[in-house]
Scaffold this active site. Structure first.
Site, short mmCIF file in Angstrom:
data_model
loop_
_atom_site.label_atom_id
_atom_site.label_comp_id
_atom_site.label_asym_id
_atom_site.label_seq_id
_atom_site.Cartn_x
_atom_site.Cartn_y
_atom_site.Cartn_z
N HIS A 171 0.84 -1.21 0.00
CA HIS A 171 0.00 0.00 0.00
C HIS A 171 0.87 1.26 0.00
CE1 HIS A 171 -3.56 2.48 1.33
NE2 HIS A 171 -2.58 3.21 1.83
N GLU A 172 1.79 1.32 0.93
CA GLU A 172 2.64 2.51 1.01
C GLU A 172 3.55 2.62 -0.22
OE1 GLU A 172 2.15 4.84 3.08
OE2 GLU A 172 0.81 3.74 4.42
N GLU B 63 -5.73 8.05 -2.41
CA GLU B 63 -5.50 6.68 -1.94
C GLU B 63 -5.73 5.62 -3.00
OE1 GLU B 63 -4.32 5.71 0.97
OE2 GLU B 63 -4.19 7.73 1.79
#
Length: 723
Positions: free
Chosen positions: A500-501, A529
Site C-alpha cells: 500500500h505505502e 488513496e
C-alpha cells in the site's frame, strides 16, 4: 496555513529557469548524485549536517523566496509567474517536509528540537506568502490573460488562485487576521494531538506471563514483581522469588495483536479499555480543533468545515459524501449482521450460553479463530514465507515487470541517513535513467512515528528543457525486529501495508509533472488513496506472490493453497470491516459537518453513530476519536478510503486482473494515471484508464461506481441508489 504552498500528501501524504535577473540557488538535494560520496547532510541537503543547520535552511529558503516574490511583483509573463510561484512552493516545501520527517523519525533529540523550531519558523513565513496580495494578484492575472500555453499551467493558475482564496486573502483585514490565527491554532492542535498519542499510548501490566501467547511476547516488555506471600526480608534467589509478567503498551499495532491472539478474555478486556481511553488530553484538543475549523469555515462563507474542504474534491459537497456513505451502510448491513451472528454464536459455543453478548474485545479473537479453523492457518507458517528481505524483492519484481525499471539499494553519502537501519533505493529505468529516490525506514524504535506513512522530501518538477528535479520520498514503517535478531518476517496484513505505502511512493516517483505543485500524491484528497489501494491487490495475487514469497529457511515457493486460504480468510468478514470504515467516515463527516448543534459532544456522536451503523457495542468510557489521527490529516476526508477501495476494485478488474505483471498493464498505469499526479482531473484520468463505468455523477458531485467492489465482496445482489 498551507494553502498554495502546501498541497501535499496527507498520510500523513509532496523549471524552466527564470530570466537571468534571478539568482539560481535551487534547493536541490544531493540525492540526485549517486556517485558523490563526500559528506552531506540529512536527505542530501548540505545545510543539515548538524541540528543547527535547520536554522540556515530556513534562512536561505526565506531569502530565495523573497527574491522570487520581488520578481513576481515586476509582473513578468504569465508563464514565468506560475514558474516562480512553483519554485517558491518547492523551496519552502523542502524545509517543511524535511523538518516533518526529521521530527517524526530522527533518534537524536537535538535534530528533533531544531526541526521543531524550523517547522514553526517556516510556517510563520507561510502566513506571509499565503496572505501576500502581490502574489495573489499576479496569479489572477496569469489565470485571466489567456497566455498560458499548457493545460497543466492553466490548472496550476486555477488551483493557486483557489488555494489563496481558501486562505481568506480576499477577506477584509480583520477577518483575514482571524483566519490566520485559526489556521495557526489548528496546526498547533494537530501537532499536540499527535504528540499526546506518542507520549501517552497507555499500558496495562499482566501477571502471570503465561496469560500472554508466546508468539506475541516479543512485542511486550517483561516485568517482575514479588510472588504472593514473599516478603522483602525473606528474599532468596530473585529468580525463585519473582513472578514474571508483561507490560502491554496499548499502541494500535500491539493492541490488535493482543486482542487477536490472547485467549484470556480479561486480558483482552483490560487492553481494549485502556487502549481506547487514552490519551485523555486529546478530548480538549479535539474539541478545540473542531471549534477552530468550524469558525474558519463560517468566516469563509461555508456552513461547515466539511463543505469548506470539498471545493477541489471529486465529491464536491458533504451531501454527496453523506448520501454515498449512508447508501453503502444500508448495502452492507445485511451481510454484516450475518457475520456478527456467526462470531457471536462461536463465542457462545466456546463459553456457553451464559455469554450472551459479543464484546468489542472479543471480535478480533473469535474472527481469528473462525478463520484459522476454516482455512487451517498458522500465523507463524504464513510469516515464514514473508521474510522482509524477500518482500523487498517483491517490490523490485513489481517495478521490473510493470515498468521495465530497476529498484535497487544504493549507498548513501556520510551524513545523509538518520539511522543505521535506513536504506536508500533508486528507481532506475535502463533507457530513461534515474526516475527518483526512496528511503526505507523499516523497523520500530523508541520515539519514532508509531504508524506507517509516506513522507515527501522533494517533489518532481521541470527545471529546464533538459533538466528535471527528481522526486525523493521516504517510507516509514514499524515492523518489529525479533529479540534474537533473526530476519524480520511479516504477516500477510503487514505485507499488504508494505505494498500500500509503496503504491503511494510509485505515484510520486513515476509522476512527471511540470510543477511540483502537482507532483505525485499532490492530488484531490478523494483520489489520493487510489494507487495505494490498487497495489494491495498485488500482495494478494498468487501469480505475484509465487515470484518472491519463499520459505525463509528452505527456499520453498509459497504454496498456492496457502495463498487461497489467506485470501479466503481475509474475505470472510469483509462486510464487517467495510461497515467499520463507513462508521469511521461518518464520524469524520459529522464531527466536521453542520448536522449537530454546538457544542458538539464527540463522545455522544461516536456512540450514536456506532449504534446506527455498526454491530460493535459501544463501551462507556472508551473514546476512539481521541487517537484516530485520520480525523486530523483527513478532516472531513476519511471517506476517501472508500472512494479508493471502489476505484481500485474497478481498475484491478478491468485492467490488471487478466495479466497483472505485464508491461502493457504497467505502461497503461504509468502513462494514463501515475505520471500525471494532480495535473489532470481525477475523473478524466480514471475514465481514460479503464473507460466508462468507474465513476458516476450524483447531485453535482462524483461518486465511484461500486459494482466491482460489491462483486469482490460477494455483495452484488444488493442494490444502490446510483443504479
Amino acid at each position: 496555513m498551507w494553502n498554495f504552498i502546501r498541497r501535499r500528501d496527507p498520510n500523513i501524504h509532496f523549471e524552466r529557469l527564470l530570466k537571468p535577473l534571478i539568482s539560481h540557488r535551487h534547493f536541490r538535494t544531493r540525492a540526485v548524485d549517486r556517485q558523490n560520496a563526500s559528506p552531506t547532510g540529512l536527505y542530501g541537503f548540505d545545510h543539515l549536517k548538524s541540528p543547527k543547520g535547520f536554522q540556515r535552511f530556513v534562512d536561505d529558503a526565506i531569502e530565495r523566496s523573497g527574491e522570487l516574490v520581488d520578481y513576481i511583483a515586476g509582473m513578468p509573463s504569465s508563464a514565468e509567474i506560475i514558474r516562480a510561484m512553483d519554485e517558491i512552493s518547492d523551496t519552502v516545501c523542502s524545509v517543511v517536509d524535511s523538518a516533518e520527517l526529521c521530527r517524526q523519525t530522527h533518534p537524536a533529540r537535538g535534530f528533533v528540537q531544531e526541526a521543531n523550531k524550523a517547522s514553526m519558523r517556516i510556517n510563520e513565513y507561510l502566513h506571509f506568502l499565503n496572505t501576500n496580495h502581490t502574489l495573489y494578484n499576479a496569479v489572477k492575472k496569469a489565470e485571466q490573460d489567456g497566455h498560458l500555453l499548457t493545460e497543466e499551467a492553466h490548472r496550476a493558475a486555477l488551483h493557486l488562485r483557489i488555494d489563496f482564496e481558501k486562505g481568506g486573502i480576499h477577506l477584509p483585514s480583520g477577518k483575514l487576521d482571524r483566519v490566520n490565527q485559526l489556521n495557526l491554532n489548528a496546526l498547533q492542535l494537530c501537532r499536540e494531538y499527535g504528540e499526546n498519542i506518542i507520549t501517552d499510548p497507555g499500558h496495562v501490566d499482566i501477571f502471570p506471563a503465561s496469560c500472554i501467547p508466546r508468539q506475541i511476547q516479543h512485542l511486550l516488555k517483561p516485568i517482575y514483581r514479588l510472588k504472593s506471600g514473599v516478603s522483602k526480608d525473606s528474599l532468596g534467589s530473585l529468580d525463585d522469588e519473582q513472578a514474571k509478567g508483561f507490560q502491554i503498551i496499548t499502541e494500535p499495532r500491539t493492541l490488535f495483536s493482543v486482542l487477536q491472539l490472547t485467549a484470556d478474555d480479561q486480558v483482552r478486556k483490560m487492553a481494549y479499555l485502556k487502549g481506547n481511553s487514552v490519551p485523555h488530553a486529546n478530548h480538549e484538543v479535539l474539541d478545540k480543533l473542531i471549534a477552530s475549523r468550524h469558525e474558519l469555515a463560517q468566516i469563509m462563507g461555508c456552513k461547515s468545515y466539511a463543505e469548506f474542504v470539498m471545493k477541489l474534491n471529486m465529491a464536491s459537497s458533504p451531501e454527496v459524501v453523506i448520501s454515498f456513505l449512508l447508501e453503502m451502510s444500508n448495502m452492507v448491513k445485511p451481510s454484516a449482521d450475518k457475520e456478527f451472528k456467526t462470531i457471536r454464536n462461536l463465542k457462545r459455543d466456546v463459553c456457553g450460553q451464559r455469554c450472551v453478548d459479543l464484546e468489542p474485545w472479543d471480535e478480533p479473537y473469535y474472527t481469528a479463530m473462525i478463520k484459522s479453523s476454516a482455512y487451517n492457518l498458522d500465523s507463524s507458517v504464513v510469516a515464514s514465507y514473508f521474510s522482509l528481505p524477500q518482500c523487498i524483492e517483491g517490490l523490485k519484481l513489481l517495478v521490473k515487470s510493470l515498468f521495465g525499471a530497476n529498484f535497487d539499494s544504493i549507498p548513501m553519502a556520510p551524513g545523509e541517513s538518520w539511522h543505521p537501519d535506513v536504506l536508500k533505493m533508486c528507481l532506475h529505468h535502463p533507457e530513461e535513467g534515474d526516475l527518483g529516490y526512496l528511503y526505507l525506514d523499516l523497523y520500530s524504535r523508541k520515539g519514532k512515528y508509531p504508524g506507517c506513512a509516506t513522507f515527501a522530501i522533494k517533489g518532481g518538477r521541470e527545471i529546464s528543457d533538459t533538466e528535471y528535479q527528481l522526486p525523493v520520498m521516504a517510507l516509514v514503517f514499524n515492523f518489529s525486529r525479533p529479540h534474537d535478531s533473526s530476519t524480520v518476517r511479516l504477516n500477510h496484513g503487514e505485507l499488504e501495508t508494505l505494498f500500500h505505502e509503496f503504491g503511494h511512493a510509485l505515484h510520486a516517483l513515476l509522476s512527471r509533472t511540470d510543477y511540483q505543485h502537482f507532483s505525485g500524491t499532490r492530488v484531490a484528497l478523494d483520489f489520493a488513496e487510489t494507487p495505494s489501494n490498487l497495489f494491495e491487490y498485488y500482495a494478494r495475487d498468487y501469480r505475484v506472490l509465487r515470484k518472491f514469497a519463499r520459505h525463509y529457511s528452505t527456499g520453498e515457493v509459497i504454496p498456492e493453497k496457502l495463498v487461497k486460504s489467506l485470501n479466503g480468510a481475509r474475505d470472510m468478514f469483509a462486510a464487517t470491516e467495510l461497515q467499520r470504515q463507513i462508521f469511521y467516515a461518518l464520524v469524520d463527516q459529522t464531527l466536521f459537518g453542520d448536522r449537530l448543534p454546538e457544542p458538539r459532544d464527540t463522545c455522544s456522536i461516536v456512540a450514536h453513530l456506532k449504534r446506527q451503523h455498526s454491530n460493535e457495542k459501544h463501551v462507556e468510557g472508551t473514546h476512539m476519536q481521541i487517537r484516530f489521527s485520520h480525523f486530523l490529516t483527513y478532516g472531513a476526508g476519511y471517506y476517501s478510503y472508500l472512494y479508493a477501495k471502489c476505484f481500485a476494485a474497478t481498475i484491478w478488474k478491468k485492467l490488471c486482473q487478466e495479466d497483472p505483471l505485464s508491461l502493457a498493464t504497467g505502461t497503461a498505469l504509468r502513462t494514463k494515471l501515475l505520471q500525471h499526479g494532480g495535473a489532470k482531473e481525477p475523473a478524466d484520468l480514471l475514465t481514460d484508464l479503464v473507460g466508462d463505468g468507474i465513476i458516476r455523477y450524483h447531485n453535482g458531485g462524483i461518486v465511484p461506481d461500486i459494482t466491482s467492489c460489491l462483486e469482490e465482496m460477494k455483495l452484488s445482489g444488493e442494490r444502490s441508489l446510483y443504479y
